[in-house]
Structures are given as structure tokens and as C-alpha cells.
Scaffold this motif. Structure first.
Motif, PDB file in Angstrom:
ATOM      1  N   ALA A   1       0.835  -1.204   0.000  1.00 26.04           N
ATOM      2  CA  ALA A   1       0.000   0.000   0.000  1.00 26.04           C
ATOM      3  C   ALA A   1       0.870   1.255   0.000  1.00 26.04           C
ATOM      4  CB  ALA A   1      -0.942  -0.004   1.200  1.00 26.04           C
ATOM      5  N   ALA A   2       1.907   1.261   0.823  1.00 27.76           N
ATOM      6  CA  ALA A   2       2.807   2.415   0.892  1.00 27.76           C
ATOM      7  C   ALA A   2       3.516   2.630  -0.450  1.00 27.76           C
ATOM      8  CB  ALA A   2       3.831   2.222   2.007  1.00 27.76           C
ATOM      9  N   GLU A   3       3.892   1.545  -1.095  1.00 33.76           N
ATOM     10  CA  GLU A   3       4.554   1.637  -2.398  1.00 33.76           C
ATOM     11  C   GLU A   3       3.619   2.254  -3.444  1.00 33.76           C
ATOM     12  OE1 GLU A   3       6.078  -1.860  -4.773  1.00 33.76           O
ATOM     13  OE2 GLU A   3       7.565  -1.793  -3.155  1.00 33.76           O
ATOM     14  N   GLU A   4       2.362   1.851  -3.423  1.00 37.98           N
ATOM     15  CA  GLU A   4       1.396   2.400  -4.381  1.00 37.98           C
ATOM     16  C   GLU A   4       1.185   3.892  -4.148  1.00 37.98           C
ATOM     17  OE1 GLU A   4       0.667   0.683  -6.917  1.00 37.98           O
ATOM     18  OE2 GLU A   4       1.343  -1.228  -6.120  1.00 37.98           O
ATOM     19  N   TYR A   5       1.175   4.299  -2.893  1.00 43.21           N
ATOM     20  CA  TYR A   5       1.060   5.733  -2.585  1.00 43.21           C
ATOM     21  C   TYR A   5       2.276   6.489  -3.136  1.00 43.21           C
ATOM     22  CZ  TYR A   5       0.695  10.153  -0.193  1.00 43.21           C
ATOM     23  OH  TYR A   5       0.632  11.497   0.066  1.00 43.21           O
ATOM     24  N   GLU A   6       3.451   5.891  -2.983  1.00 43.09           N
ATOM     25  CA  GLU A   6       4.662   6.520  -3.529  1.00 43.09           C
ATOM     26  C   GLU A   6       4.565   6.656  -5.044  1.00 43.09           C
ATOM     27  OE1 GLU A   6       7.872   4.083  -2.107  1.00 43.09           O
ATOM     28  OE2 GLU A   6       7.623   4.775  -0.048  1.00 43.09           O
ATOM     29  N   HIS A   7       4.006   5.639  -5.704  1.00 41.19           N
ATOM     30  CA  HIS A   7       3.821   5.723  -7.154  1.00 41.19           C
ATOM     31  C   HIS A   7       2.888   6.872  -7.509  1.00 41.19           C
ATOM     32  CE1 HIS A   7       4.693   1.109  -7.518  1.00 41.19           C
ATOM     33  NE2 HIS A   7       5.747   1.798  -7.107  1.00 41.19           N
ATOM     34  N   CYS A   8       1.819   6.995  -6.745  1.00 35.92           N
ATOM     35  CA  CYS A   8       0.864   8.088  -6.954  1.00 35.92           C
ATOM     36  C   CYS A   8       1.574   9.426  -6.876  1.00 35.92           C
ATOM     37  CB  CYS A   8      -0.240   7.993  -5.895  1.00 35.92           C
ATOM     38  SG  CYS A   8      -1.248   9.466  -5.741  1.00 35.92           S
ATOM     39  N   MET A   9       2.367   9.619  -5.853  1.00 30.92           N
ATOM     40  CA  MET A   9       3.046  10.896  -5.661  1.00 30.92           C
ATOM     41  C   MET A   9       4.111  11.143  -6.728  1.00 30.92           C
ATOM     42  SD  MET A   9       1.377  12.362  -3.424  1.00 30.92           S
ATOM     43  CE  MET A   9       2.401  13.824  -3.473  1.00 30.92           C
ATOM     44  N   ARG A  10       4.726  10.095  -7.208  1.00 28.32           N
ATOM     45  CA  ARG A  10       5.723  10.239  -8.273  1.00 28.32           C
ATOM     46  C   ARG A  10       5.046  10.819  -9.511  1.00 28.32           C
ATOM     47  NH1 ARG A  10      10.721   7.038 -10.422  1.00 28.32           N
ATOM     48  NH2 ARG A  10      11.218   6.800  -8.243  1.00 28.32           N
ATOM     49  N   ILE A  11       3.873  10.290  -9.856  1.00 28.25           N
ATOM     50  CA  ILE A  11       3.138  10.783 -11.028  1.00 28.25           C
ATOM     51  C   ILE A  11       2.593  12.181 -10.758  1.00 28.25           C
ATOM     52  CG2 ILE A  11       1.151  10.380 -12.548  1.00 28.25           C
ATOM     53  CD1 ILE A  11       1.594   7.323 -11.893  1.00 28.25           C
ATOM     54  N   PHE A  12       2.038  12.391  -9.597  1.00 30.02           N
ATOM     55  CA  PHE A  12       1.492  13.685  -9.188  1.00 30.02           C
ATOM     56  C   PHE A  12       2.553  14.780  -9.378  1.00 30.02           C
ATOM     57  CE2 PHE A  12       0.429  16.941  -6.106  1.00 30.02           C
ATOM     58  CZ  PHE A  12      -0.957  16.943  -6.007  1.00 30.02           C
ATOM     59  N   ASN A  13       3.740  14.525  -8.856  1.00 29.06           N
ATOM     60  CA  ASN A  13       4.822  15.510  -8.944  1.00 29.06           C
ATOM     61  C   ASN A  13       5.327  15.685 -10.369  1.00 29.06           C
ATOM     62  OD1 ASN A  13       4.854  16.292  -6.228  1.00 29.06           O
ATOM     63  ND2 ASN A  13       6.005  14.469  -5.689  1.00 29.06           N
ATOM     64  N   TYR A  14       5.293  14.627 -11.160  1.00 29.57           N
ATOM     65  CA  TYR A  14       5.702  14.731 -12.555  1.00 29.57           C
ATOM     66  C   TYR A  14       4.753  15.657 -13.324  1.00 29.57           C
ATOM     67  CZ  TYR A  14       6.675  13.520 -17.400  1.00 29.57           C
ATOM     68  OH  TYR A  14       6.971  13.586 -18.739  1.00 29.57           O
ATOM     69  N   ILE A  15       3.467  15.517 -13.076  1.00 31.03           N
ATOM     70  CA  ILE A  15       2.481  16.387 -13.737  1.00 31.03           C
ATOM     71  C   ILE A  15       2.815  17.850 -13.435  1.00 31.03           C
ATOM     72  CG2 ILE A  15       0.054  17.110 -13.828  1.00 31.03           C
ATOM     73  CD1 ILE A  15      -0.670  14.148 -13.154  1.00 31.03           C
ATOM     74  N   ILE A  16       3.074  18.138 -12.176  1.00 33.03           N
ATOM     75  CA  ILE A  16       3.402  19.512 -11.773  1.00 33.03           C
ATOM     76  C   ILE A  16       4.711  19.963 -12.425  1.00 33.03           C
ATOM     77  CG2 ILE A  16       4.067  20.962  -9.806  1.00 33.03           C
ATOM     78  CD1 ILE A  16       2.049  19.230  -8.136  1.00 33.03           C
ATOM     79  N   GLU A  17       5.716  19.092 -12.372  1.00 32.20           N
ATOM     80  CA  GLU A  17       7.026  19.426 -12.938  1.00 32.20           C
ATOM     81  C   GLU A  17       6.933  19.759 -14.427  1.00 32.20           C
ATOM     82  OE1 GLU A  17      10.644  16.556 -13.906  1.00 32.20           O
ATOM     83  OE2 GLU A  17      10.387  16.827 -11.750  1.00 32.20           O
ATOM     84  N   ARG A  18       6.018  19.120 -15.135  1.00 32.87           N
ATOM     85  CA  ARG A  18       5.853  19.355 -16.570  1.00 32.87           C
ATOM     86  C   ARG A  18       4.882  20.496 -16.875  1.00 32.87           C
ATOM     87  NH1 ARG A  18       6.570  15.445 -20.400  1.00 32.87           N
ATOM     88  NH2 ARG A  18       6.405  17.254 -21.778  1.00 32.87           N
ATOM     89  N   GLY A  19       4.438  21.210 -15.859  1.00 32.10           N
ATOM     90  CA  GLY A  19       3.547  22.336 -16.069  1.00 32.10           C
ATOM     91  C   GLY A  19       2.107  21.934 -16.301  1.00 32.10           C
ATOM     92  N   GLY A  20       1.772  20.737 -15.863  1.00 28.03           N
ATOM     93  CA  GLY A  20       0.408  20.234 -16.040  1.00 28.03           C
ATOM     94  C   GLY A  20      -0.525  20.681 -14.938  1.00 28.03           C
ATOM     95  N   ASN A  21      -1.706  20.135 -14.985  1.00 23.18           N
ATOM     96  CA  ASN A  21      -2.753  20.475 -14.041  1.00 23.18           C
ATOM     97  C   ASN A  21      -3.220  19.197 -13.360  1.00 23.18           C
ATOM     98  OD1 ASN A  21      -5.611  20.781 -13.188  1.00 23.18           O
ATOM     99  ND2 ASN A  21      -5.295  22.872 -13.915  1.00 23.18           N
ATOM    100  N   VAL A  22      -3.037  19.119 -12.053  1.00 21.01           N
ATOM    101  CA  VAL A  22      -3.472  17.942 -11.305  1.00 21.01           C
ATOM    102  C   VAL A  22      -4.959  18.068 -11.011  1.00 21.01           C
ATOM    103  CG1 VAL A  22      -3.215  16.633  -9.164  1.00 21.01           C
ATOM    104  CG2 VAL A  22      -1.196  17.621 -10.263  1.00 21.01           C
ATOM    105  N   GLN A  23      -5.703  17.067 -11.404  1.00 26.59           N
ATOM    106  CA  GLN A  23      -7.146  17.010 -11.143  1.00 26.59           C
ATOM    107  C   GLN A  23      -7.437  15.661 -10.499  1.00 26.59           C
ATOM    108  OE1 GLN A  23      -9.656  19.324 -11.867  1.00 26.59           O
ATOM    109  NE2 GLN A  23      -7.981  20.728 -12.330  1.00 26.59           N
ATOM    110  N   LEU A  24      -7.678  15.662  -9.207  1.00 20.70           N
ATOM    111  CA  LEU A  24      -7.952  14.413  -8.508  1.00 20.70           C
ATOM    112  C   LEU A  24      -9.409  14.021  -8.686  1.00 20.70           C
ATOM    113  CD1 LEU A  24      -6.012  15.057  -5.185  1.00 20.70           C
ATOM    114  CD2 LEU A  24      -5.242  13.815  -7.210  1.00 20.70           C
ATOM    115  N   GLY A  25      -9.619  12.741  -8.964  1.00 22.16           N
ATOM    116  CA  GLY A  25     -10.966  12.213  -9.114  1.00 22.16           C
ATOM    117  C   GLY A  25     -11.374  11.415  -7.883  1.00 22.16           C
ATOM    118  N   ALA A  26     -12.594  10.949  -7.899  1.00 18.90           N
ATOM    119  CA  ALA A  26     -13.098  10.120  -6.808  1.00 18.90           C
ATOM    120  C   ALA A  26     -12.387   8.771  -6.826  1.00 18.90           C
ATOM    121  CB  ALA A  26     -14.597   9.935  -6.944  1.00 18.90           C
ATOM    122  N   ILE A  27     -12.099   8.266  -5.660  1.00 22.11           N
ATOM    123  CA  ILE A  27     -11.456   6.963  -5.528  1.00 22.11           C
ATOM    124  C   ILE A  27     -12.529   5.967  -5.083  1.00 22.11           C
ATOM    125  CG2 ILE A  27      -9.599   5.649  -4.430  1.00 22.11           C
ATOM    126  CD1 ILE A  27      -8.645   8.160  -6.026  1.00 22.11           C
TER     127      ILE A  27
END
Length: 171
Positions: A47-73
């Protein structure tokens, strides 16, 4: 700058990684309730590893000038009937995640987004490792069958897993 199609696809993957984390946390709770602390710890670390994956992608979106839009889980399932059912679901889930990562790679290649292709290669490699590891656990659980002594031994073995170093996360 990230293009809209890639941005949207990565946002969906952020949600999927959060779902994976929640699913594995639910499994952690179920396994702990069944008196299997080693299996539970294995799932907690998953579970902790999957959260880390989430944050890796989240931060990549920001780093590339994207827009983070969280959806319902969606709420994860519960009430598994056996360790075999849990392990089988984990294997199926990781195969699904691999398909999602492959789809992201397809979009990156189609869009000629070489930065995304390079970024996603880490996830492609990670999914090979994930599928191998969870497949190994499922094989062992199947081999054990109804042998409680062997289940106890595997539980103790899985409890020895330690957390992998967290991936570098940009702030």
C-alpha cells in the motif's frame, strides 16, 4: 509542457494508484484481523509503495507544467474468504495496473512525448518486478493449500520484508 491528453491520462493514473493503495490497505486490515501479521505487513508495504507511485506521477504532472485534477477513488472490496483469494486478487490487480501503464506509454509514444516516455519507463520496469513478486506469493499460497504449518511459515517469511527506499520526489 505536457499536452492535455497525457495530462488527463496521468491524472487518471494518480487516481488508480490511490485506489491500489486503498485496496492493499483494506487487504492489510483483513489479513491482520485473520492473525496473519506477516501477510498483513507485506500488504501494508504494498500500500505504501502504491502511494509513492501516486506521488511520483502527481509531482511529474506539476514538474511538466500540467494540471493535477484528482478524481473520486472507489471504495475497495472487503470480506475476502481466504489468503488464496487475496493473493489472486493482488495478481489480477497488478496485471490491470500493468495494462494501464502500457496504455500511458502508448499515449506518450503516440504524442512523441519523449520526456513522458523516459519517465514511464521506470513504471514499466517496476510492474515487471511487481508482477513477478506477487506471482511468486500466489504460487506459494497455492502450493501450501490447506497446510496451516506451511501458511504459518510463509506468513513469517513475508513479515521479514522491509520497505524499499522511497523514490525521489520533487518538491
Amino acid at each position: 509542457m505536457i499536452n492535455k491528453e497525457m495530462n488527463d491520462a496521468l491524472n487518471r493514473q494518480v487516481d488508480a494508484e490511490m485506489y491500489s493503495s486503498n485496496l492493499y490497505l483494506a487487504m492489510y486490515g483483513w489479513l491482520a484481523e485473520k492473525g496473519l501479521p506477516g501477510f498483513a505487513e507485506w500488504m501494508r508495504l504494498q500500500a505504501a509503495e502504491e502511494y509513492e507511485h501516486c506521488m511520483r506521477i502527481f509531482n511529474y504532472i506539476i514538474e511538466r507544467g500540467g494540471n493535477v485534477q484528482l478524481g473520486a477513488i472507489p471504495k475497495p472490496g472487503a470480506g475476502w474468504k481466504s489468503v488464496l483469494e487475496v493473493a489472486s486478487e493482488v495478481v489480477d490487480h497488478e496485471a490491470k495496473v500493468t495494462g494501464m501503464i502500457n496504455n500511458l506509454m502508448d499515449i506518450a509514444i503516440q504524442q512523441k512525448d519523449y520526456a513522458a516516455t523516459a519517465f514511464l519507463q521506470w513504471f514499466v520496469t517496476e510492474q515487471v518486478e511487481e508482477e513477478n513478486n506477487v506471482g511468486d506469493v500466489l504460487s506459494r499460497v497455492k502450493m501450501i493449500g490447506d497446510n496451516t504449518a506451511a501458511l504459518y511459515h510463509l506468513d513469517a517469511n513475508l513479515g521479514q520484508r522491509t520497505a524499499s527506499p522511497a523514490p525521489e520526489v520533487q518538491e
